[in-house]
Design a protein around this motif. Structure first.
Motif, short mmCIF file in Angstrom:
data_model
loop_
_atom_site.label_atom_id
_atom_site.label_comp_id
_atom_site.label_asym_id
_atom_site.label_seq_id
_atom_site.Cartn_x
_atom_site.Cartn_y
_atom_site.Cartn_z
N GLY A 157 0.68 -1.13 0.00
CA GLY A 157 0.12 0.02 0.14
C GLY A 157 0.86 1.31 0.06
N TRP A 158 2.25 1.15 -0.22
CA TRP A 158 2.89 2.64 -0.27
C TRP A 158 3.38 2.40 -1.66
N GLY A 159 3.10 1.80 -2.53
CA GLY A 159 3.48 2.21 -4.01
C GLY A 159 4.94 1.84 -4.36
N GLY A 160 5.82 1.21 -3.52
CA GLY A 160 7.24 1.21 -3.84
C GLY A 160 7.20 -0.41 -4.40
N TRP A 161 8.36 -0.51 -5.14
CA TRP A 161 8.51 -1.80 -5.71
C TRP A 161 9.76 -2.58 -5.31
N TRP A 162 10.56 -1.91 -4.75
CA TRP A 162 11.82 -2.19 -4.06
C TRP A 162 12.46 -1.48 -3.00
N PHE A 163 12.71 -2.02 -1.93
CA PHE A 163 12.91 -1.26 -0.60
C PHE A 163 14.22 -1.42 0.03
N TRP A 164 15.30 -2.14 -0.88
CA TRP A 164 16.65 -2.30 -0.46
C TRP A 164 16.49 -2.80 1.11
N ASP A 165 15.36 -3.60 1.25
CA ASP A 165 15.25 -4.07 2.66
C ASP A 165 16.23 -5.33 2.77
N PRO A 166 16.87 -5.63 4.02
CA PRO A 166 17.92 -6.66 3.98
C PRO A 166 17.45 -8.00 3.35
N VAL A 167 16.41 -8.39 3.46
CA VAL A 167 15.78 -9.61 3.11
C VAL A 167 15.78 -9.46 1.53
N GLU A 168 15.11 -8.39 0.76
CA GLU A 168 15.14 -8.35 -0.71
C GLU A 168 16.58 -8.32 -1.02
N ASN A 169 17.56 -7.67 -0.45
CA ASN A 169 19.14 -7.87 -0.86
C ASN A 169 19.62 -9.48 -0.92
N ALA A 170 19.08 -10.04 0.50
CA ALA A 170 19.38 -11.46 0.80
C ALA A 170 19.13 -12.36 -0.67
N SER A 171 17.65 -11.91 -1.34
CA SER A 171 17.76 -12.86 -2.69
C SER A 171 18.24 -12.07 -3.77
N PHE A 172 18.57 -10.91 -3.56
CA PHE A 172 19.26 -10.15 -4.67
C PHE A 172 20.91 -10.61 -5.02
N MET A 173 21.42 -10.55 -3.86
CA MET A 173 22.70 -11.31 -3.83
C MET A 173 23.04 -12.21 -4.58
N PRO A 174 22.31 -13.42 -4.32
CA PRO A 174 22.74 -14.63 -5.06
C PRO A 174 22.15 -14.40 -6.44
N TRP A 175 21.10 -13.75 -6.76
CA TRP A 175 20.88 -13.63 -8.13
C TRP A 175 21.74 -12.84 -8.72
N LEU A 176 22.58 -11.85 -8.24
CA LEU A 176 23.81 -11.15 -8.99
C LEU A 176 24.71 -12.10 -9.11
N ALA A 177 25.17 -12.74 -8.28
CA ALA A 177 26.15 -13.95 -8.34
C ALA A 177 25.81 -14.91 -9.47
N ALA A 178 24.70 -15.42 -9.36
CA ALA A 178 24.41 -16.35 -10.44
C ALA A 178 24.21 -15.83 -11.73
N THR A 179 23.89 -14.62 -12.08
CA THR A 179 24.05 -14.01 -13.13
C THR A 179 25.38 -13.92 -13.66
N ALA A 180 26.14 -13.55 -12.70
CA ALA A 180 27.71 -13.66 -13.25
C ALA A 180 28.14 -15.07 -13.74
N LEU A 181 27.59 -16.00 -12.78
CA LEU A 181 27.88 -17.33 -12.94
C LEU A 181 27.38 -17.95 -14.41
N ILE A 182 25.93 -17.63 -14.56
CA ILE A 182 25.86 -18.25 -16.04
C ILE A 182 26.58 -17.63 -17.23
N HIS A 183 26.94 -16.30 -16.96
CA HIS A 183 27.72 -15.84 -18.16
C HIS A 183 29.40 -16.39 -18.11
N SER A 184 29.79 -16.85 -16.77
CA SER A 184 30.99 -17.28 -16.77
C SER A 184 31.09 -18.73 -17.14
N LEU A 185 29.99 -19.67 -17.00
CA LEU A 185 29.84 -20.84 -17.36
C LEU A 185 29.96 -20.97 -18.88
#
Lengths: 155, 667
Positions: free
Chosen positions: B234-262
């Motif tokens: 109800g506050w219209g935001g779509w990303w808050f840099w909340d620690p838990v969002e970051n917790a899912s975003f960090m593996p995503w960034l690393a996995a993105t690097a991984l699929i390219h390096s693979l």
């Protein structure tokens, strides 16, 4: 050094230099964006910055919530059960905001000692207490009574 | 009686996980085929028992068995049936059960689709996954038992957190977990390759589709989470840099690097050590994410009232996994042979740049997420890292990444001629820069950021079109495209194309919504009209509405533009009856180029309400871009060369051991 290795060193060197500049910027920005948390007792003791935003947290004092002006501005007291600070916020409060609830507000101190918040956070689980708030309530209580609160007494 | 069966099944699953992790591994080292052969049945058995445990917990929710503590806390007789299902993973214990069930599913999938792998490799992969399973199953059984009983049973349950009573959030955790846990497959492949000392192109080709699929799930999970936060909080935001969002975003960034390096490791045999390290990092980050969410050490919208013993358990587990895998890496890395060399201007260089930038970004997100913990532990005060910092960091690194992303696919492996590259790129460069400048002009958007975003998006789009042109230089007609798409490497290319285009769409969405969204908190009386960005909002008051397990004030807001009706929105303020928790349901009129978003604040007397009105241009493009990225990944994972290998090798193994495998079926 053979030419291939030399080329590679140049490449790596360029990358490292570019990255170092970017990292420098980011770290500098990091320091400017650190936001400290102060419980009401420390704010009243003058520990909080006067011209820099910070976060304050505690319980919303019972009976302190008042709407002023056209009803969009809310004034309430935040307390660590020893001292309390008045907070003003204009806008819509989060769903779980209510008296007695632990909240964290982000904003600046005004000259009259009122904390003007631009954001108020109440958490999404009614049993949940932000760790900073739980901690500050505990230390404030210890200071006030001279005794440590047993862990189990914490909400 | 039934809940005890669930607990019993969990214990049996743990025993089988022990078998699955010890025997195949030892057997693979001292060459005992019968021990190696235990891997598959143990994995299957484990999965069956996990499924039973999960079914038992689901059953307990469906029949409202409040003698089970977990059900008593999170279930309720009034809860709609669909949310009784999602309540199973609505809190700590159940979500961990879902986690291990998904781990079991991935393990079974590996044992099915990995039939063409050498027995020893498969045994080691399954064994490593078994070890992870041991960790999580003991965590479940010893600190967070979902089947704990309470007598006498309460008459009514505590109900599911109202925020979670929503379709988006019902499927968000399973998707996210599929991603988190899927990274364990890449991890297991990396560990088994390190054990065997054989890190080659084959290893990269085996783990590539798995990593891609895990990454696709992670992407979908994150997109769903973001979408949910937007319409539900109800506050219209779509990303808050909340620690838990970051917790899912960090593996995503690393996995993105991984699929390219693979990709580099598979095609060129280069970056081997780096790729292995990335696979270890990606999974470690997803474990770290679990720790952050489950231990309650951070202030976050996702934090639950937590038990410190749980946090400690995961922390120790995290140290064992990270420490153990790094030690293995340190021992084995010197044996890894060097890959093929490459010139300064080559696809390898651009992918290296991609990896570097993604990892720096990961490191910064990690810094911002853990700094509050560090400061607290050191006694430097309690801090939080401001939202603007994360944003400004992305504004620094994403453009660099996008520039590389445009050039990379146009370059050749190993060496590319700089003059030729310049010739290829000049029009793309001119078009995007000119369009960016024009877009930033005062009569258009009057915003440098918007111009910059348009330049970046066009850069991506035009360079992608150039790759198409290169690909079709000698082909014409629809049939040729179709053949190309189904040929070797075809879908991998089109997948890349779609995913990168998704980034272009995403950039437009993010920039436009942050630059041009308009927000207004207002007090409105029934009948009052307020104008916002050309739209006229008329508040028609609220009425009381009765839902299945809540009561609400249902508002009506009439939106029109230039006298023409646009939408009638019904923002809602619900009060859930059991937890007496208020909840805002926003009224949203979704559109391709803009959303109109209204949420009810609180009544301020005399039938007046505080309302929040938003105009959000291009906000849908954020999730559209995310879904394109995920679809691209899926397309790439279905590439013929992974299936070809399967088919070719399947027929060989089938011929070698005719009849033996046929009983297991083919998925």
């Amino acid at each position: 050094m053979n030419p291939v290795r030399k080329k590679r060193m140049i490449l790596i060197g360029m990358m490292v230099a570019g990255v170092a500049v970017a990292v420098g910027f980011a770290l500098n920005a990091f320091n400017q964006n650190l936001m400290f948390f102060y419980p009401p007792s420390e704010v009243l003791a003058g520990a909080a910055p006067k011209d820099h935003p910070f976060r304050i947290g505690g319980l919303v004092s019972n009976g302190s919530v008042k709407r002023i002006g056209d009803g969009l501005t809310v004034r309430f007291d935040v307390t660590d059960q020893v001292k309390s600070v008045a907070v003003e916020y204009t806008g819509i409060l989060p769903d779980l905001f209510r008296e007695g609830q632990g909240i964290v507000a982000h904003g600046k101190l005004r000259d009259d000692g009122t904390f003007v918040a631009d954001e108020v956070l109440a958490k999404h689980d009614e049993n949940y207490m932000p760790p900073e708030v739980a901690d500050s309530l505990k230390t404030a209580h210890e200071k006030a009574t001279g005794t440590a609160v047993p862990e189990t007494a914490q909400p | 009686m039934i809940p005890e069966l669930g607990q019993f099944a969990l214990i049996l699953a743990l025993v089988l996980a022990l078998v699955q992790s010890i025997f195949p591994l030892v057997g693979s080292l001292n060459r005992t085929p019968s021990w190696v052969a235990l891997a598959r049945p143990a994995a299957w058995g484990q999965f069956v028992f996990l499924a039973i445990a999960f079914a038992v917990l689901t059953h307990a929710f469906l029949v409202d068995d409040f003698s089970v503590v977990y059900v008593a806390q999170h279930g309720n007789t009034q809860l709609p049936t669909i949310y009784k299902f999602s309540a199973v993973w609505g809190a700590h214990e159940g979500s961990l059960l879902l986690w291990v069930l998904i781990l079991g599913t991935w393990t079974v999938a590996v044992s099915l689709f990995g039939r063409h792998l050498p027995d020893v490799v498969l045994a080691r992969v399954l064994s490593v996954m078994g070890m992870i399973s041991i960790g999580f199953l003991s965590f479940l059984l010893f600190t967070s038992n979902p089947f704990e009983r309470v007598f006498p049973a309460p008459l009514e349950g505590g109900d599911l957190n109202p925020l979670l009573q929503d379709f988006g959030l019902a499927i968000h955790p399973p998707m996210l977990y599929m991603g988190y846990v899927g990274l364990s497959v890449a991890f297991a492949f990396a560990i088994s390759a390190l054990m065997g000392g054989k890190l080659d192109a084959a290893w990269a080709r085996w783990s590539r589709p798995w990593t891609l699929i895990a990454w696709v799930f992670l992407t979908i999970g994150i997109v769903l989470g973001s979408w949910w936060a937007y319409y539900e909080l109800g506050w219209g935001g779509w990303w808050f840099w909340d620690p838990v969002e970051n917790a899912s975003f960090m593996p995503w960034l690393a996995a993105t690097a991984l699929i390219h390096s693979l990709a580099v490791t598979e095609k060129r045999g280069a970056f081997k050590r780096w790729t292995v390290l990335l696979a270890l990092t990606a999974f470690s980050l997803s474990l770290l994410g679990t720790f952050l969410v489950r231990s309650g050490v951070l202030t976050s919208v996702h934090s639950f009232a937590a038990d410190p013993a749980r946090g400690l358990f995961i922390l120790i587990f995290l140290f064992i996994v990270v420490g153990g895998s790094l030690v293995l890496y340190a021992v084995r890395a010197p044996d890894i042979t060097r890959g093929g060399g490459f010139g300064m201007l080559s696809r390898e260089s651009f992918l290296l740049g991609n990896n570097l930038l993604l990892l720096i970004t990961t490191a910064f997100v990690l810094l911002g997420t853990l700094a509050p913990l560090l400061y607290d532990a050191m006694g430097w005060g309690k801090i939080s890292v401001g939202f603007p910092w994360f944003n400004s960091m992305f504004v620094i690194f994403t453009p660099l990444l996008v520039i590389l992303m445009g050039i990379g696919p146009l370059t050749r492996w190993k060496q590319h001629d700089p003059k030729m590259l310049g010739r290829t790129l000049r029009w793309a460069f001119v078009i995007s820069v000119v369009a960016g400048i024009v877009a930033a002009l005062p009569m258009l958007t009057d915003s440098l950021s918007a111009g910059f975003a348009i330049a970046l998006s066009l850069w991506l789009t035009t360079t992608l079109l150039l790759t198409l042109q290169q690909r079709f230089r000698n082909k014409s007609g629809f049939a040729a495209i179709w053949r190309d798409m189904n040929g070797q490497g075809g879908r991998a290319y089109y997948g890349m194309w779609l995913a990168h285009l998704g980034i272009a769409v995403f950039i437009i969405g993010v920039t436009f919504v942050t630059q041009f969204d308009i927000e207004k908190d207002v007090r409105m009386s029934p009948g009052q009209e307020i104008e916002l960005s050309g739209y006229v909002f008329r508040f028609d008051g609220t009425k009381v509405h009765q839902g299945p397990n809540y009561r609400s004030d249902l508002g009506t807001v009439h939106v029109s533009k230039n006298g023409r009706d646009v939408a009638v929105l019904h923002p809602e303020k619900r009060t859930y009856l059991v937890q007496t928790m208020p909840m805002t349901e926003a009224g949203i009129d979704a559109g391709f180029t803009r959303d109109i978003y209204v949420s009810l604040g609180e009544p301020v007397g005399g039938g007046d309400w505080a309302l929040r009105l938003y105009y959000k241009p291009f906000v849908r493009w954020i999730w559209l871009g995310g879904l394109m990225i995920a679809a691209g990944g899926l397309l790439a994972a279905s590439d013929k060369r992974y299936r070809m290998r399967l088919l070719a090798l399947d027929s060989r193994t089938a011929a070698a051991s005719a009849g033996k495998l046929s009983t297991e079926g083919r998925a």
